[in-house]
Design a protein around this motif. Structure first.
Motif, PDB file in Angstrom:
ATOM      1  N   ALA A 137       0.857  -1.185   0.000  1.00  0.00           N
ATOM      2  CA  ALA A 137       0.000   0.000   0.000  1.00  0.00           C
ATOM      3  C   ALA A 137       0.890   1.231   0.000  1.00  0.00           C
ATOM      4  O   ALA A 137       1.595   1.499   0.981  1.00  0.00           O
ATOM      5  CB  ALA A 137      -0.916   0.002   1.216  1.00  0.00           C
ATOM      6  N   LEU A 144      -2.096   0.631  -5.108  1.00  0.00           N
ATOM      7  CA  LEU A 144      -1.810  -0.660  -4.499  1.00  0.00           C
ATOM      8  C   LEU A 144      -1.001  -1.460  -5.513  1.00  0.00           C
ATOM      9  O   LEU A 144      -1.418  -1.633  -6.661  1.00  0.00           O
ATOM     10  CB  LEU A 144      -3.121  -1.383  -4.160  1.00  0.00           C
ATOM     11  CG  LEU A 144      -3.103  -2.431  -3.040  1.00  0.00           C
ATOM     12  CD1 LEU A 144      -2.880  -1.764  -1.702  1.00  0.00           C
ATOM     13  CD2 LEU A 144      -4.418  -3.197  -3.029  1.00  0.00           C
ATOM     14  N   PRO A 165      -5.045   4.584   0.097  1.00  0.00           N
ATOM     15  CA  PRO A 165      -4.852   3.295   0.781  1.00  0.00           C
ATOM     16  C   PRO A 165      -3.874   3.436   1.935  1.00  0.00           C
ATOM     17  O   PRO A 165      -2.767   3.953   1.779  1.00  0.00           O
ATOM     18  CB  PRO A 165      -4.299   2.396  -0.325  1.00  0.00           C
ATOM     19  CG  PRO A 165      -3.665   3.328  -1.304  1.00  0.00           C
ATOM     20  CD  PRO A 165      -4.465   4.595  -1.257  1.00  0.00           C
ATOM     21  N   VAL A 168      -3.557  -2.796   4.644  1.00  0.00           N
ATOM     22  CA  VAL A 168      -4.035  -3.930   3.850  1.00  0.00           C
ATOM     23  C   VAL A 168      -4.061  -5.172   4.731  1.00  0.00           C
ATOM     24  O   VAL A 168      -3.299  -5.294   5.694  1.00  0.00           O
ATOM     25  CB  VAL A 168      -3.153  -4.184   2.609  1.00  0.00           C
ATOM     26  CG1 VAL A 168      -3.258  -3.038   1.635  1.00  0.00           C
ATOM     27  CG2 VAL A 168      -1.712  -4.420   3.012  1.00  0.00           C
ATOM     28  N   CYS A 176      -8.463  -9.379  -0.628  1.00  0.00           N
ATOM     29  CA  CYS A 176      -7.654  -8.313  -0.040  1.00  0.00           C
ATOM     30  C   CYS A 176      -8.561  -7.193   0.444  1.00  0.00           C
ATOM     31  O   CYS A 176      -9.465  -6.745  -0.277  1.00  0.00           O
ATOM     32  CB  CYS A 176      -6.653  -7.781  -1.069  1.00  0.00           C
ATOM     33  SG  CYS A 176      -5.568  -6.482  -0.433  1.00  0.00           S
ATOM     34  N   TYR A 177      -8.329  -6.738   1.684  1.00  0.00           N
ATOM     35  CA  TYR A 177      -9.060  -5.630   2.280  1.00  0.00           C
ATOM     36  C   TYR A 177      -8.114  -4.435   2.368  1.00  0.00           C
ATOM     37  O   TYR A 177      -6.966  -4.572   2.810  1.00  0.00           O
ATOM     38  CB  TYR A 177      -9.577  -5.993   3.666  1.00  0.00           C
ATOM     39  CG  TYR A 177     -10.461  -7.223   3.695  1.00  0.00           C
ATOM     40  CD1 TYR A 177     -11.841  -7.096   3.693  1.00  0.00           C
ATOM     41  CD2 TYR A 177      -9.909  -8.504   3.720  1.00  0.00           C
ATOM     42  CE1 TYR A 177     -12.663  -8.222   3.720  1.00  0.00           C
ATOM     43  CE2 TYR A 177     -10.716  -9.624   3.735  1.00  0.00           C
ATOM     44  CZ  TYR A 177     -12.088  -9.485   3.740  1.00  0.00           C
ATOM     45  OH  TYR A 177     -12.898 -10.591   3.759  1.00  0.00           O
ATOM     46  N   VAL A 178      -8.599  -3.259   1.972  1.00  0.00           N
ATOM     47  CA  VAL A 178      -7.776  -2.055   1.950  1.00  0.00           C
ATOM     48  C   VAL A 178      -8.500  -0.959   2.712  1.00  0.00           C
ATOM     49  O   VAL A 178      -9.664  -0.636   2.404  1.00  0.00           O
ATOM     50  CB  VAL A 178      -7.486  -1.592   0.502  1.00  0.00           C
ATOM     51  CG1 VAL A 178      -6.560  -0.384   0.511  1.00  0.00           C
ATOM     52  CG2 VAL A 178      -6.881  -2.725  -0.309  1.00  0.00           C
ATOM     53  N   ASP A 180      -9.245   2.773   3.479  1.00  0.00           N
ATOM     54  CA  ASP A 180      -9.194   4.003   2.695  1.00  0.00           C
ATOM     55  C   ASP A 180      -9.676   5.145   3.583  1.00  0.00           C
ATOM     56  O   ASP A 180     -10.851   5.200   3.950  1.00  0.00           O
ATOM     57  CB  ASP A 180     -10.076   3.853   1.457  1.00  0.00           C
ATOM     58  CG  ASP A 180     -10.075   5.090   0.575  1.00  0.00           C
ATOM     59  OD1 ASP A 180      -9.309   6.036   0.869  1.00  0.00           O
ATOM     60  OD2 ASP A 180     -10.842   5.109  -0.410  1.00  0.00           O
ATOM     61  N   ARG A 200     -12.887  -5.294  -7.493  1.00  0.00           N
ATOM     62  CA  ARG A 200     -13.436  -4.668  -6.281  1.00  0.00           C
ATOM     63  C   ARG A 200     -14.908  -5.019  -6.123  1.00  0.00           C
ATOM     64  O   ARG A 200     -15.673  -5.023  -7.091  1.00  0.00           O
ATOM     65  CB  ARG A 200     -13.279  -3.152  -6.353  1.00  0.00           C
ATOM     66  CG  ARG A 200     -13.635  -2.433  -5.047  1.00  0.00           C
ATOM     67  CD  ARG A 200     -13.343  -0.944  -5.139  1.00  0.00           C
ATOM     68  NE  ARG A 200     -14.274  -0.279  -6.020  1.00  0.00           N
ATOM     69  CZ  ARG A 200     -15.454   0.231  -5.633  1.00  0.00           C
ATOM     70  NH1 ARG A 200     -15.818   0.131  -4.356  1.00  0.00           N
ATOM     71  NH2 ARG A 200     -16.238   0.821  -6.496  1.00  0.00           N
TER      72      ARG A 200
END
Length: 688
Positions: A137, A144, A165, A168, A176-178, A180, A200
């Motif tokens: 990130a 990313l 981002p 992560v 994958c979780y980001v 924000d 996404r």
């Protein structure tokens, strides 16, 4: 599965609890409360959930760290704009002391960032996918990066309009979780989820989820992971069958591919502002007070010698990874770079490791064959107990004096779901030393209540022909193999030996066994009866069987149910009344002479509400003879002249205080005269 410790033969030695933990060689970072050994010291503060390192209160790796597939530690250095690496030591190849944390690749000009994905501007967090790809990130570049590790081929560059981002996390299914902090087009803080093909999800998180400033993420195993999905959560039932159990809130729909390899739906732990939030698979915030589950990536541990180690959750029965070249200062940072590595506040609530050493335990003679160790221990999820032993005929083993671990057996790891029983490994010997290493999470600790040492080993091998014992190696293997069946047979024999305890109301286990014993006498216990009352009822069952249907039997039954001591309850038979019978409970009694009628007098405290009074009525109907009718009257303490004045029938008297002479009040403190007195003193609080 049988519970532990199991009842088999009597132990050769018993340590802990009332017996104490002697002989004890020593202990480190342990405390003992009433014979129970655990980690920690009372009153020490925990790591705050919002501590600045981003380890979620010491539960996981700090933000910016990731463990590679080959056991290397990667650190994001946002100020130097590089990714640093600390590798496992290679035997025979010394580490470079001048550059203990080299960069994964050299820093590139910042001006090349728009068209050069390897030009990092501010890398803030790292994560590895299940396929071994490295996710970076880069907050300042608002992108990313997904790189094939270790050769660094570019897999994907993800850049969304207006987002920032900051953290992560990757679950076992490759999603994958980001975090924000800005949101798309500045719409507000949120968490994005990408599938294994980096698409996404437009429906994550749930529209009702509001985040303030998410800055750290971690994945934990949640509840239901069934392939058919959880329709409506646990209350609505799980369609398709759930191998891992359900969450308390609705789980996966089945079409989002949320089932992890462990068979449990992941949940996301979000550090948002000053607190932690738990999001289910649809991105909904679970209710406040939901316990934080065990996270997928445990935190680094600082060993007593300063070496950092990490337990790989994917290899639970292997030794932890160690990073002897990586050092930290008193704040938990790497001294040369200042990068945070381990969350070390001023004081931890519990230490994360401690050792208890016992010995020497002495056998009957040289070559003594120690059999089994059985621990009575409570091991919460995420914690463990490591057991090592050493047996020798020598009274002082050199391995104990010089700290060498060569003579000790390999550690056996006991966890929350593993049996707390193990064979004593290694050769036989008259003297035995035991080392118990307790590992906690900083919040939970194993607790050792007792350690039973069984010996000598008398396996079924001695009943086989001599040919099975000719080769020492084969004989040792066969001896240990047969010990499993010997333990099972001993457990069965113990069950038969202790069968008589089930037939005694004083020793029968509370619960189904005690209720079953009561059924022998036709006793159907009320759910509200405590265990002591049930044991008393069984012990008096023979006497009650001869009194059933009579006044003494009725008093005994009501005494069990209400817990009132004698002489309660009072039972008035109507045929014994006269015309001058006083009122009871502020109401007159029925006309005298009525046969097969009675009045049961109880204090209101015995049945304060209508439901309990209905239970008493049903109890009387079930146990009185069919031709007998009973009325229950409830009375209150005190005396009301002319309405309630039947002393010892419907009057409750308390003890009189012993005050100074002349201070008693008429009707409150005075005693009644037990004998005639010519001039009784009405103001005296002493007997006439």
């Amino acid at each position: 599965m049988s519970s532990y410790p199991r009842a088999t033969t009597a132990p050769y030695l018993r340590l802990g609890a009332e017996a104490g933990w002697e002989p004890r060689l020593g202990s480190e970072r342990l405390v003992s409360d009433g014979g129970t050994v655990r980690l920690g010291h009372p009153g020490i503060r925990p790591i705050a959930d919002g501590e600045p390192f981003g380890s979620l209160g010491g539960r996981t790796l700090v933000r910016g760290l990731a463990i590679g597939p080959d056991g290397e530690l990667l650190l994001a250095d946002p100020d130097a704009r590089v990714i640093r690496i600390a590798r496992q030591p290679v035997p025979g190849i010394p580490a470079d002391p001048a550059d203990p944390l080299p960069a994964l690749w050299p820093v590139r000009p910042a001006a090349d960032a728009p068209h050069d994905p390897y030009a990092l501007l501010r890398p803030v967090d790292l994560a590895f996918t299940p396929h071994g790809d490295l996710v970076i990130a880069d907050a300042a570049a608002r992108r990313l990066l997904v790189l094939a590790y270790p050769h660094g081929a570019l897999r994907a560059v993800i850049s969304l309009p207006g987002w920032e981002p900051g953290a992560v996390a990757v679950d076992a299914a490759g999603r994958c979780y980001v975090a924000d902090r800005a949101g798309l087009h500045g719409s507000g803080a949120t968490v994005h989820r990408f599938d294994a093909h980096w698409r996404r999800s437009a429906h994550y998180p749930h529209p009702g989820t509001v985040l303030a400033a998410p800055w750290q993420l971690a994945v934990a195993a949640g509840g239901c992971g069934c392939a058919g999905g959880c329709a409506g959560g646990c209350n609505g039932g799980c369609n398709g069958g759930c191998a891992g159990g359900c969450n308390s809130t609705p789980g996966c729909t089945g079409d989002s591919g949320c089932t992890t390899t462990s068979g449990r739906t992941p949940v996301l732990v979000v550090a948002d502002g000053s607190g932690l939030l738990v999001l289910d698979d649809r991105g909904r915030v679970l209710p406040a007070g939901t316990p934080i589950p065990e996270l997928a990536e445990p935190a680094l541990l600082a060993d007593p010698d300063g070496t950092l180690s990490w337990e790989d959750p994917g290899r639970p029965h292997h030794d932890p990874l160690r990073f002897p070249g990586l050092r930290i200062d008193r704040t938990g940072r790497e001294p040369d770079t200042g990068l945070p590595v381990v969350a070390l506040p001023a004081r931890l609530r519990l230490p994360q490791a401690g050792v208890l050493r016992l010995g020497p335990l002495v056998g009957d003679g040289p070559g003594f064959a120690w059999d089994r160790l059985v621990l009575d221990a409570q091991i919460p999820p995420g914690t463990a107990v490591l057991v090592r032993v050493l047996a020798s005929d020598a009274p002082a083993e050199p391995g104990l004096a010089d700290g060498s671990a060569a003579s000790w057996s390999r550690a056996v790891k006991l966890e929350a779901q593993t049996p707390t029983e193990l064979l004593v490994p290694g050769p036989a010997g008259q003297h035995l030393w035991i080392e118990l290493e307790l590992r906690g999470t900083g919040y939970a600790t194993p607790q050792l209540r007792r350690l039973d040492v069984h010996a000598p080993r008398r396996s079924s091998l001695r009943r086989l022909p001599p040919g099975y014992r000719q080769d020492p190696v084969s004989a040792d293997f066969l001896d240990r193999f047969l010990s499993y069946f010997d333990t099972v047979f001993a457990e069965v024999q113990a069950e038969h030996r202790d069968a008589a305890l089930l037939l005694d109301e004083r020793t029968a286990p509370a619960g189904a066994a005690l209720d079953w014993l009561g059924s022998w006498f036709g006793l159907d216990f009320h759910p509200s009866w405590p265990v002591s009352t049930r044991r008393r009822a069984i012990s008096e069952a023979m006497a009650y069987s001869m009194e059933r249907g009579s006044i003494p039997g009725l008093k005994r039954l009501l005494g069990w149910h209400t817990g009132l001591p004698a002489p309660w309850p009072a039972v008035i038979e109507h045929f014994r009344l006269t015309d001058q019978a006083p009122p009871v409970g502020r109401a007159p009694l029925p006309a005298p002479g009525a046969a097969h009628r009675c009045t049961v007098v109880l204090p209101e405290s015995a049945a304060p509400d209508a439901a309990q009074r209905q239970e008493l009525s049903r109890l009387l109907d079930a146990h009185l003879p069919a031709h007998v009718r009973a009325e229950v009257r409830y009375i209150r303490p005190g005396i009301v002249i002319g309405a309630q004045s039947s002393i010892a029938v419907d009057t409750l008297l308390g003890g009189a205080p012993h005050g100074a002479l002349g201070t008693a009040q008429l009707g409150i403190d005075t005693h009644l005269c037990t004998e005639p007195h010519p001039t009784p003193s009405l103001r005296s609080n002493t007997p006439c």
